[in-house]
Structure formats: structure tokens, C-alpha cells
Design a protein around this motif. Structure first.
Motif: not given
Length: 406
Positions: A235-261
Motif C-alpha cells: 500500500x505504502x512505504x513507511x520510513x522512520x527518520x527521526x533517528x537515522x543510521x550511518x553504516x560505516x565500512x570499517x577496514x579489516x585492519x581497524x576492526x580490532x579497534x572498534x568498540x560499542x560506545x
């Protein structure tokens, strides 16, 4: 002149020549200009390793709203760009067969209720008959016990059989009442199912969002979207835009440094906005095709200024070293090799120092060992310099900029 005198004269002349040459060399070295070199001071600084990535804003959640049942669009009250709250009515379908099912199920409930009333009346009648039969049998039995031979045995047996028959009838109508009650439960369940299906004719928003696409119009035939292989039209397409996502492609060489927060700085050039966010979640798995790991940052967008599809430059702060000894990056020779050294100037003389480095940033490098705070190190090219060489050390012109990380 004898040979002996000639040899002595030649030796004396040769000695004079050598002494003269040595003196000339020392004089030339003394008169040669001292090499001027730029230096920087090894000092504590706070270093941070930032990864700069480009990412695209995506809706926090997006869905094509489907119909649970098939029908014609009776009305649709939203269009592209409309902001709707959760449970708001998006469209209403016309489904006559479901309306008939509701009416039929409602009639079934009414019939079951009537059967219950009938069964209850039959129980009252059977209970009264059972009481009379039991009382009659008891009286005849009392008379037969008191006056033996007065009442024929056959009459006693008939009264007993009538009592048993009345009790059986009472049990039968009780069972009929239970059956009627079960029938009512079944009818009510069918009615609730029909009503629930009828409610699906009203299509509502599953969450707060904005309509980004409208597929149907009034009168459109909508198929039931209950199968992944169905070709049903949304019927329609609905999107929630009051919060947006940024998807970052982190290279494998820097994966170990990624932490939540982890903090990230977001620069949206198209709207001239700089935001700050945190790493909310990450896939914890590297995609084999790209050798990157998807890392997501949630960005609040209460005013709707950011739109899905916009690009942003994201500075991901992978690691930080507060108050560590550091020098400019070009003060260390052999970075990345097993032999790393710096050219330290003390009292106008070069001293080679083997160093061990840690975190590197685009401008500075952490010194783990080999130098002390306050040491003056030569920056830039070191070609032709050697240990013990006298130099004229002057502060590098850019040192003030490279130490801004402190």
C-alpha cells in the motif's frame, strides 16, 4: 750529493708536504660553515588515531506496508511526505466476504447462546422429574418395608426403574448443556477470528514515520501479502527518520579497534552540520567480498534536517593515548622497520638514538623508549648526517602546529 743525503732530503720534503696538507685540511674544516638543522622538542601529548570514512544516512527502519487480506482500496488518506504516528490509519479496504463472515459468526454465537438456554431449561425439567421419581420410589419402598406383602414387587421395580430413568435423563441434559457451552466457545472464537480479519481491512502504521512511497490508489485491488513468494502490491512505504543510521565500512585492519560506545564526529557538508554520535552496534563479522565490517552509528534527527541518502564524513576515534611522550612523525627514521632511530642534538652535536614507537597519527608518533622529555630531535631529511657531527640547531617552523595535539 750522495745517495744518503738525497734520501734524507726527500724524506724531509715529504714530511713538510704532509704537515702542510694536514694543516690545510684542519683549516678548511674549521672555516667550513656549520650545517643548520631544524629541531623539535620531545614532549608529552595526547595522541588519537582517527579513521575517516564516508557513509550514507539510512532510515532507522523502513518497511513496505502490506495488507493481511485481499480487497479493494476503499480509501487511502496518506501521500508521499506525510508524517504519521504509530497506529495511524493509512488506508481502508472493502472486503464484503469478510463482513459476511463476521455476520455469520455473530449469528452462530447467538444460536449457541439459545442452545444453552434450552439446555438449562431441560435440566430444570429433568431435575424435577428425577426428584419425583426418587420420592415415589422411596414412598413405595417404605410401605413395602413396613407392611410386607401389601405392595406387589413389580410396582417397586417399576418405581425403581423410573427413578433410574429420570437420573439418566438429568445426566443427559447436563451433558447437552456442556456441549452447548463448548459450541458457544467455538462460535465466539470464530466470531473473534472474523472480527480480527475485518480489522485487517484497516491498514495502520506500524511505527512513527514518513510515507516515502505510495503504491495504491482508491479502487486498487490489493492482494494478501502473507507469503514471501506472493506478488502482492504494498500500500505504502513507511520510513522512520527521526533517528537515522550511518553504516560505516570499517577496514579489516581497524576492526580490532572498534568498540560499542566509541565517539564519532559526523560532518554533513550538504547541510553544513557537524554532529557527534557513538558507535551503537557492529556486525562482529568481516564481509569476505569487501574485507570490511559494517559498523552502525545512530544519529538523532528530531527536526528532520537530515534526509536518508545524504552522505557524511565520519571521523571514528579508534584509539587515544593521553599525555604520552611524542615527536613529529618525520623525526624518526625507519618507521615500520626493526631499526628506528632519531637524531638528537645535545650541545650542538648529533647523537643517534635507537627508539621504539607506539601509536602513530598523521602528524606525530608516540615514543615508548629511547628519548626523554625535552630532547631536541632533528626533523625532516637526515641524509648525510652522522653521529658526532656539529650542527646549528634551530626550532622547526611548523613545530607549533604539530604540537597542537598536546
Amino acid at each position: 750529493m750522495t745517495n744518503r743525503h738525497w734520501v734524507m732530503a726527500s724524506a724531509a720534503a715529504l714530511a713538510a708536504i704532509c704537515i702542510g696538507a694536514s694543516g690545510c685540511k684542519e683549516k678548511a674544516m674549521a672555516e667550513a660553515p656549520v650545517l643548520t638543522v631544524p629541531i623539535a622538542t620531545a614532549a608529552p601529548a595526547t595522541l588519537a588515531n582517527d579513521l575517516i570514512l564516508s557513509a550514507e544516512f539510512r532510515p532507522y527502519q523502513e518497511v513496505d506496508v502490506m495488507a493481511k487480506i485481499a480487497g479493494y482500496v476503499k480509501s487511502i488518506g496518506v501521500d508521499i511526505g506525510d508524517h504519521v504516528p504509530q497506529n495511524a490509519v493509512l488506508a481502508t479496504l472493502e472486503v464484503p466476504e469478510v463482513q459476511d463472515d463476521v455476520a455469520k459468526a455473530k449469528a452462530g454465537v447467538a444460536a449457541a447462546e439459545a442452545d444453552i438456554v434450552t439446555a438449562q431449561a431441560a435440566i430444570e425439567k429433568a431435575r424435577a422429574g428425577a426428584e419425583i421419581a426418587s420420592l415415589s420410589f422411596k414412598r413405595i419402598q417404605d410401605v413395602a418395608t413396613r407392611d410386607r406383602g401389601l405392595v406387589p414387587r413389580q410396582e417397586i421395580d417399576v418405581a425403581r426403574s423410573r427413578e433410574l430413568e429420570a437420573n439418566a435423563q438429568l445426566a443427559s441434559v447436563n451433558a447437552a448443556l456442556k456441549a452447548a457451552e463448548q459450541k458457544k466457545l467455538q462460535a465466539e472464537s470464530e466470531y473473534q477470528r472474523a472480527v480480527a480479519m475485518m480489522q485487517y481491512a484497516t491498514i495502520r502504521a506500524p511505527f512513527n514515520g514518513v510515507v516515502t512511497r505510495r503504491y495504491a490508489n482508491t479502487g486498487s485491488m490489493i492482494q494478501a501479502g502473507i507469503s514471501s513468494q506472493s506478488q502482492a502490491m504494498p500500500v505504502v512505504r513507511l520510513a522512520q527518520n527521526d533517528v537515522l543510521r550511518l553504516v560505516l565500512p570499517v577496514p579489516v585492519t581497524d576492526v580490532a579497534g572498534v568498540k560499542t560506545g566509541q565517539l564519532v564526529d559526523v560532518d554533513v557538508a550538504s547541510v553544513s552540520r557537524k554532529l557527534q554520535g557513538k558507535v551503537t552496534r557492529y556486525a562482529d563479522s568481516v564481509q569476505m567480498a569487501t574485507r570490511t565490517m559494517d559498523t552502525e552509528v545512530d544519529v538523532p534527527n528530531p527536526d528532520g534536517a537530515l534526509v536518508p541518502g545524504m552522505y557524511a564524513e565520519v571521523h571514528l576515534h579508534l584509539s587515544a593515548r593521553p599525555h604520552v611522550l611524542s615527536v613529529p612523525l618525520d623525526a624518526v627514521d625507519g618507521l615500520g622497520t626493526s631499526q628506528q632511530q632519531a637524531y638528537v642534538v645535545r650541545d650542538g652535536v648529533i647523537h643517534l638514538a635507537s627508539v621504539k614507537v607506539g601509536l602513530q597519527t598523521p602528524a606525530r608518533v608516540e615514543i615508548l623508549s629511547g628519548l626523554q622529555s625535552g630532547d631536541k630531535v632533528i626533523v625532516g631529511r637526515h641524509t648525510g648526517m652522522y653521529d658526532g657531527q656539529k650542527v646549528d640547531a634551530q626550532p622547526a617552523a611548523y613545530e607549533a602546529n604539530t604540537t597542537s595535539e598536546r
